[in-house]
Design a protein around this motif. Structure first.
Motif, PDB file in Angstrom:
ATOM      1  N   UNK A  58       0.795  -1.227   0.000  1.00  0.00           N
ATOM      2  CA  UNK A  58       0.000   0.000   0.000  1.00  0.00           C
ATOM      3  C   UNK A  58       0.827   1.276   0.000  1.00  0.00           C
ATOM      4  N   UNK A  59       1.992   1.279   0.634  1.00  0.00           N
ATOM      5  CA  UNK A  59       2.739   2.537   0.693  1.00  0.00           C
ATOM      6  C   UNK A  59       3.467   2.851  -0.618  1.00  0.00           C
ATOM      7  N   UNK A  60       3.325   1.966  -1.619  1.00  0.00           N
ATOM      8  CA  UNK A  60       3.870   2.252  -2.949  1.00  0.00           C
ATOM      9  C   UNK A  60       2.773   2.596  -3.956  1.00  0.00           C
ATOM     10  N   UNK A  61       1.505   2.503  -3.553  1.00  0.00           N
ATOM     11  CA  UNK A  61       0.410   2.641  -4.503  1.00  0.00           C
ATOM     12  C   UNK A  61      -0.203   4.036  -4.523  1.00  0.00           C
ATOM     13  N   UNK A  70      -4.231  11.755  -8.316  1.00  0.00           N
ATOM     14  CA  UNK A  70      -5.350  12.290  -7.525  1.00  0.00           C
ATOM     15  C   UNK A  70      -5.205  11.978  -6.046  1.00  0.00           C
ATOM     16  N   UNK A  71      -4.095  11.337  -5.661  1.00  0.00           N
ATOM     17  CA  UNK A  71      -3.814  11.163  -4.236  1.00  0.00           C
ATOM     18  C   UNK A  71      -2.314  11.046  -4.041  1.00  0.00           C
ATOM     19  N   UNK A  72      -1.884  11.261  -2.804  1.00  0.00           N
ATOM     20  CA  UNK A  72      -0.480  11.090  -2.469  1.00  0.00           C
ATOM     21  C   UNK A  72      -0.217   9.596  -2.338  1.00  0.00           C
ATOM     22  N   UNK A  73       0.895   9.132  -2.894  1.00  0.00           N
ATOM     23  CA  UNK A  73       1.218   7.703  -2.870  1.00  0.00           C
ATOM     24  C   UNK A  73       1.219   7.188  -1.438  1.00  0.00           C
ATOM     25  N   UNK A  86      -4.876   3.714  -1.048  1.00  0.00           N
ATOM     26  CA  UNK A  86      -3.978   2.939  -1.904  1.00  0.00           C
ATOM     27  C   UNK A  86      -4.627   1.723  -2.574  1.00  0.00           C
ATOM     28  N   UNK A  87      -5.445   0.956  -1.851  1.00  0.00           N
ATOM     29  CA  UNK A  87      -6.031  -0.250  -2.420  1.00  0.00           C
ATOM     30  C   UNK A  87      -7.477  -0.096  -2.875  1.00  0.00           C
ATOM     31  N   UNK A 104      -4.426   2.604 -11.188  1.00  0.00           N
ATOM     32  CA  UNK A 104      -3.704   2.307  -9.949  1.00  0.00           C
ATOM     33  C   UNK A 104      -2.252   2.038 -10.357  1.00  0.00           C
ATOM     34  N   UNK A 105      -1.300   2.698  -9.719  1.00  0.00           N
ATOM     35  CA  UNK A 105       0.099   2.525 -10.140  1.00  0.00           C
ATOM     36  C   UNK A 105       1.006   2.281  -8.935  1.00  0.00           C
TER      37      UNK A 105
END
Length: 198
Positions: A58-61, A70-73, A86-87, A104-105
């Motif tokens: 999750x902390x990489x997504x 549209x959000x901070x990773x 993240x998920x 989703x990246x």
């Protein structure tokens, strides 16, 4: 003696923790559910969209909408009608500007998975009307599709009693440069963006 056994146990515990840490951080290929294109009926207070992203830590997504983040990773971002984590991505009240491609990246290895939210086309042309023309007149008919429709719709024109392949397909407008008796008849248009009910 006992201190040596304790040291061995501590070493084993640290090694086990390191192995577990390595296993937890290996990212599988990303996928979204649902996938493909989700069609909604346009701006509606009752439309709810929920997309999940699997396969990454999750902390990489992070999420992008039409290519823009549209959000901070790795963290959740809440707006009035969107909850982005993240998920998962939730749209609690759909607006036309939310249509498009959601990606989703994984910021660490570059993996991506995408899903599109589409809006089926609704024609906004005036109701059927009769055009009275003389021989040689220029005639133009319009079939307007709102610009919020996603993906873009293809407009096809038909003439009653004429095979589809014999009629020019002219996008949102259809022109007859010099009217003749043979041009008289009933014309209609159809907009399609691969919506399953279209």
């Amino acid at each position: 003696g006992k201190p040596m056994r304790d040291l061995k146990a501590l070493r084993y515990a640290l090694l086990s923790a390191a192995i577990l840490m390595t296993k937890c951080c290996v990212s599988a290929a990303l996928l979204t559910t649902p996938s493909g294109v989700i069609y909604v009926s346009g701006s509606s207070p009752t439309t709810f969209v929920h997309i999940r992203c699997f396969g990454g830590v999750k902390w990489h997504l992070g999420w992008k909408h039409n290519g823009s983040p549209i959000n901070e990773v790795g963290v959740c971002n809440h707006t009035k009608h969107r909850k982005i984590c993240p998920h998962s991505l939730e749209i609690t009240k759909f607006h036309n500007e939310y249509a498009g491609i959601y990606t989703c990246y994984n910021s660490k290895n570059g993996d991506t998975a995408s899903v599109s939210i589409g809006i089926p086309p609704e024609l906004t042309s005036p109701e059927a009307r009769t055009i009275i023309a003389r021989k040689g007149d220029h005639i133009e008919m319009n079939c307007n599709v709102p610009n919020y429709v996603y993906p873009d719709a293809n407009v096809t024109w038909f003439k009653e009693g004429v095979d589809e392949t014999e009629l020019k397909k002219a996008g949102s407008s259809f022109s007859i440069t010099a009217a003749s008796v043979e041009d008289s008849g009933l014309y209609f248009c159809q907009a399609d963006n691969n919506h399953p009910d279209g």
